[in-house]
Design an enzyme around this catalytic site. Structure first.
Site, PDB file in Angstrom:
ATOM      1  N   SER D 315       0.820  -1.211   0.000  1.00  0.00           N
ATOM      2  CA  SER D 315       0.000   0.000   0.000  1.00  0.00           C
ATOM      3  C   SER D 315       0.852   1.258   0.000  1.00  0.00           C
ATOM      4  O   SER D 315       1.963   1.264   0.541  1.00  0.00           O
ATOM      5  CB  SER D 315      -0.869   0.038   1.268  1.00  0.00           C
ATOM      6  OG  SER D 315      -1.604  -1.130   1.420  1.00  0.00           O
ATOM      7  N   HIS D 405      -6.942   0.013   6.805  1.00  0.00           N
ATOM      8  CA  HIS D 405      -6.493  -1.348   7.096  1.00  0.00           C
ATOM      9  C   HIS D 405      -6.441  -1.624   8.597  1.00  0.00           C
ATOM     10  O   HIS D 405      -6.725  -2.737   9.037  1.00  0.00           O
ATOM     11  CB  HIS D 405      -5.129  -1.602   6.443  1.00  0.00           C
ATOM     12  CG  HIS D 405      -5.203  -1.618   4.946  1.00  0.00           C
ATOM     13  ND1 HIS D 405      -5.950  -2.532   4.259  1.00  0.00           N
ATOM     14  CD2 HIS D 405      -4.638  -0.808   4.002  1.00  0.00           C
ATOM     15  CE1 HIS D 405      -5.839  -2.311   2.947  1.00  0.00           C
ATOM     16  NE2 HIS D 405      -5.052  -1.259   2.764  1.00  0.00           N
TER      17      HIS D 405
END
Lengths: 466, 466, 466, 466
Positions: D315, D405
């Protein structure tokens, strides 16, 4: 989603092994890629084992699959050796044939004779054909044989007598498997799998598909694309055709392929133009589907779009320039009328008309020079019309595209000046495109005229031209 | 939902005409149902037209379909005449054969010879086979031929030499079309179409399905049913098998079929019992799928239910009573040991053991008489075990069910006393049922022992019995 | 085929646990079947946990599923207690409501007021409705709620105020889920799954299906059967309708159901007769689909069979006999004209017409006595026509079947003497059947006349009768 | 193939009109594209007609569809006016509310009160919500509302109080329709429709898909792609995720996207790297699926590829550079340790560390200068680690990707130096990429730590860094 676990099955594992075979991994007998002599012997033992169906049907299939697996691992050189083994060592055996014939001659009664004839027939089948037939029942086996024939042709079957005979046997086998009764017609759209559309891009042979955008344009609402598939080769198109739905019979292929052109309303179209038809399987060369495809598609279009009045192709004249060159060479000035010759000489500033025409056509940009193009137009159209209506001593049209459509019962309808100004179109057809008209009521009659009597059915305007 | 409208298509109309053909209406040539002599001549002209493929592939298909249509309109008498025409007038033509042979002998080089052999091979194919092959590519054409062979067998092919030869050709054709590589295995459940389930009720040949409730019971969660289908005959099962998932190898079929019995948990079962296997197409007699079906099903069950340990049949001994009667007739008292003879005579109150056994077995209710059944048990089990392990001079088991399973590589595992007390079970098998065990690791070995050496593989307990 | 192995997934296992929940096994909180008081408390804690969505969405679903599981394990007594808990303890909370109202009143600006109104609205939703809504997103959850409402109705909701209010909420929820926009129309044929056809046999409420053969007859080529399904309850028909395709409007249901009658050609039919329409889900009582089903089916039939001219029902008059009895009681001799009274008295050999009619109708076989039936015909038809055209003080037809079709915009078309001589038909309708005609152009107009003005639209012949 | 003929149906024609509505043509009320005042009045009459469900359910649907059609014909200006009408004129009506409240207060018994509360609840629903709800049951109606909300957001809902309230209502409606219980997970492959794959190319928001070849590379055998779909919007992905199957947790996205890299064997992979997750529907902003998607996909992968040991993202840190700039501005030299400051100043040849860092990061090619990159590495990694573990006053991570997340229960696992050297990656994240690890057993615990206590769960190595 997919099921990868495999506990203890044995038949399905067998079959799924078979399936994997064709993806590159499993059993097969281990041979070196170029198939050296020692490996040839081991290969033959494997073939012999396939031919004596010992051990039951599943074992037989496994052995054939293993053989296929071995083949797939070979280099080009190895494949030629493999194919040569089939061609030379597995032809009809003369002794078996003699014996079988003797048994026919000795047959005392009808039943014995009937059996003897069946045996004779069986013994007339080359062992290699028996072997290859086993692939029919294997997963991916049909595709395997189609690809093997592609190899065979690419590796020189036409120039080698033994391989040529193998090719004849293989084509015969494939012809029976690909009977038109088995084919599925499917429409292809922008909703079709990308993996399939990618194949269209690869296989398009007439007007190259330049990009995904080009392809999408050919699948717009005013376009149609159809392909034939075989149930045992479901992911592979056999042949496909591209159609434009337009008003009036189209004469220019660049306009049809123009991505910037606005979409037309398909319900308002009165003509369906077949502007490209491509075979997708090199291994099926000589196995013919095109005639049936055009008729099935015309029928499907007619039913879904009742306003359609005409069904016609927009086709190249691929043999024209070559034929013209030959004629110029053979006949020189006689090719032209007086006015034509003058016109050509003036345009090229040269002394001789044949050389003048050659020089003019050699110019990269002649189609863009309006005055020049105008002066060439009547001459080239007359010559092309003559070419298209010429037949050889077997009564066949000299242009292969013309021969195809005339055999199908179409009519030579119209010549289109500068209908394809692409490099290829200029090089082969001097930019000329042709419409062949499929009028359903006349198909049988036209077909008969052409195939029966070698008479080319053409529209009056075409006849007048050449 | 469905689309009935049909505007102007011609090929699809053709094909849909073809489709309709088989539903009873369309073209075909008009012949009287009993096919009088004059009509026979017209029929032959139609056949001849089919054999000369004039007019293109679609026309050829239409003509064949028309012929099929004519056949379907015939009475039994007409059909026999039709079949006789095929059998007698469309066999291999001797002259064509002679010519083809001559061309082979005269062939000067390999290519010419190769072509000549191909022609010979083609000419060895009886014209009727060429004709029938055309049906492969027709919608419903495969089913048509299967049903035509059913007619052929029902109308006496076995007793008539010409028809028998036709049957041989037809079976050969069907055998190649129904290769196991083409078959689809499908599980049948209570969710399957009623129209399909109805066919199971019709076709079940081993233990009659008495009602829809009986059928539903056989499709419960502790039961399995599978069938093979052919892609070109998708609505028709070819063969189907019924399986019970139980604890321990089951020995009694009435218990399995008891609708009142509680459902078992299939995940707790350790044995899969194949208690019924039925061919569904009389026209495919002699085309064999059973072996492959059992193995495919065993494999599928093993993977979905890993707790299964045994795969076994529960089978009748259909030849037992007839064989026993023959033996009694031939060998009389020698059939029995002294104690056996005494026991039989006492039970029947008769003087001779063979007559005593006959009389006892003729009683309707002997199985319900516990004392009597007990006294018969050791005698009949010994005899049945002997029968099942006896081979004929070709090394084949004398019971056809035994022969089938032993050929498949199964082992003769266990005899079950009073395993089937239905009328049929008593009449044929004296109530005895047999388990044949399919142990996957031993199948090849057992198959080889039986087919190679005529040795019947049986469990020790069975060997001890007889 | 199916994949039973499950390695380590956690969400899918959750969801597949959810799925299993409804098949009877898994989690849920353990409560005794009759839900004693202690268990009620544990149940409430589970409900409270569901209502505070702690732990994420998957956990929330699991808890709701567990609650459903608990419910399914309860006895009837336990279920009543469960439902009563929902009805009494999870209604709108007055305090929350007060607070929410206060916040609305205090809102200083438009945004605050908008939020306050949303909160008020949320707080007006009974907690039980929030709870039940969670089932929408569970596998099988929709079916669960439909069945829970079935329980609720069967266990006495109509007679108990608290349960009745719960039922109102639940019906409201189901009404929004079963909007006609979500329904799928499917045709049911003999090719449909046996498991589905079995449900038709169970659910048919108008003319009982006696056997699988009876059902097969109702699915013949001259019959149609359609059902509505909901995408989240795909195995369960909601409502189904049976149609006969005939020539002329049919008047006798026994003829339609006669298995021995020959099949008609559906392409030659000019009338579609809706002879049975049955709701299949007791839990959807009061949620209405019938109107839409008839119109969708009429539309589908019209498009697939363009030769159809009329769409009509063949319906019972279920309220007739009861209404007649009431009238006889109330009005005595005044029910009849003089000639009618004489005729009845003569036929029965009795002194009073009401008693005579009662006696005659009580005879088991009066319909089979031609003379008697003839004498009753004008009297009963007149009375039935009157009954069918009578309205109550709200302007509604007194017969519920008449009310349904008239509301849909149909016309009262024809009375059929002895149209249903089954026991039920005689008992309720005195054997009379009615055709309601759906003429598509008039539906809106008829509907408006009836619902707007309480005017019953009837054919002239019917008006003349009564 | 498709069925175009339409004879006389009226309901289906209605519904197919509805269907056509959304494709751009049919009824609707005619309004000018910019919706002038006069047309606004006509529009309101249409809305009012929709809200009073006169004329039956089918008519109601048609009217709503017509309204949708009108909307689709509007310009941006017209749409704003349309939306403003909904926002201002169709909010909750105060009078109705007062009346409903009064009825609640006056309710004499439980039943009356229950009814009054239901009415109140109904009257609390803004009329525009009633109107929009009608679209749920229209073909394409769900997609229509999603797109209307997209318009609403694009046309300034966030800055306009009335439109913002409309947006709140619309989001609430869509949130209930797009409950995760209704979503279908589908795997997307190179076999998926081109029309769908084209949408991925359009919607990919993280690492732009540059070409069809790039896309094909992302669908190779060592890649996976999944999307959620909604049953009433089957052609539109809602959100999709791209996964790489690799050995060891990947740290560099350019390597993953390298089309020239060899395909890996997915069966040998031990890590699944989620390297891109994109929402596809702007109209569903604020309706969240990502958490559930990651878990469903992890579950599906785990089951199909049991050798997978780790599930992690790769990410960006999109907020890092902006946060860093703010800090530099606010804190100046205090941002750095002494050695760091020296190193920066030396590298840039400048006097102040903040300016030096700014200057170095402004160089186009700094990542390609190995010595420079090495000197920046410890400084930027330390700062990034600090940023990622920083929370705001609500206890939320400052980076939005981190927040997402961590909320899902993942752990901040590893920082990757120069993990994304694309222009975007350098600009936003200074080339740093992060792995968030999804360890299934810890998800609930991590989620609780973060959401409950504002504690960010990070691997020891990350903690040590910053």
């Amino acid at each position: 989603m997919s099921n990868r676990s495999d506990t203890s099955g044995f038949i399905d594992r067998t079959l799924s092994n078979l399936r994997q075979v064709w993806r590159g991994r499993p059993p097969g007998i281990a041979v070196a890629p170029d198939l050296p002599d020692g490996d040839v012997e081991r290969l033959k033992r494997q073939i012999d084992a396939c031919l004596t169906a010992k051990g039951g049907e599943v074992s037989a299939r496994l052995r054939a699959a293993g053989l296929g697996q071995s083949y797939l691992g070979l280099s080009d050189e190895g494949r030629v050796r493999f194919l040569r083994v089939l061609a030379e060592d597995y032809d009809v055996e003369p002794e078996a044939l003699e014996d079988a014939l003797a048994r026919v001659n000795e047959a005392a009664d009808a039943d014995t004779r009937h059996d003897a004839l069946r045996v004779l027939r069986r013994d007339l089948l080359p062992p290699r054909t028996k072997l290859l037939t086993q692939f029919n029942a294997l997963p991916q086996g049909v595709k395997f044989l189609v690809d093997m024939r592609k190899d065979l042709l690419a590796l020189g079957a036409r120039d080698d007598p033994a391989l040529r005979r193998l090719d004849v046997d293989l084509r015969e086998l494939l012809t029976s498997w690909f009977d038109i009764g088995f084919l599925d017609l499917e429409r292809i759209t922008w909703e079709s799998p990308a993996a399939l559309l990618e194949k269209l891009i690869d296989y398009e042979a007439v007007h190259r598909i330049r990009s995904w955008d080009d392809l999408k344009n050919r699948l717009d609402s005013d376009r149609r694309c159809y392909a034939f598939f075989h149930p045992r080769m479901p992911d592979e198109p056999l042949i496909f055709i591209e159609v434009a739905l337009v008003k009036g019979i189209a004469g220019n292929v660049q306009e049809l392929l123009d991505e910037a052109a606005p979409e037309e309303d398909p319900d308002a179209a009165d003509a369906a133009i077949f502007y490209s038809i491509s075979n997708a399987q090199a291994g099926l060369a000589g196995v013919s589907f095109g005639d049936f495809l055009i008729k099935r598609v015309a029928d499907d279009l007619q039913r879904s779009l009742p306003t359609l009045k005409s069904f016609a192709t927009l086709s190249p004249v691929p043999g024209f320039r070559r034929w013209l060159e030959n004629r110029l060479e053979r006949e020189g000035e006689d090719v032209f009328g007086a006015a034509e010759a003058e016109s050509l000489k003036a345009a090229a500033g040269m002394e001789e008309a044949p050389a003048a025409l050659r020089a003019l056509l050699a110019r990269e940009d002649w189609a863009g020079d309006a005055a020049l193009a105008d002066s060439l137009k009547p001459i080239l159209l007359r010559l092309a019309a003559g070419f298209l209506q010429a037949t050889d001593d077997r009564g066949r049209a000299r242009d292969r595209v013309a021969h195809f459509h005339l055999s199908n019962g179409a009519r030579l309808e119209r010549l289109n000046w500068l209908g394809d100004t692409s490099g290829n179109g200029m090089r082969q057809s001097a930019g000329i495109m042709v419409n062949y008209l499929y009028r359903l009521a006349d198909i049988e009659k036209n077909h008969e005229a052409y195939r029966g009597n070698g008479r080319i059915v053409a529209a009056p305007a075409v006849k007048k031209l050449g």
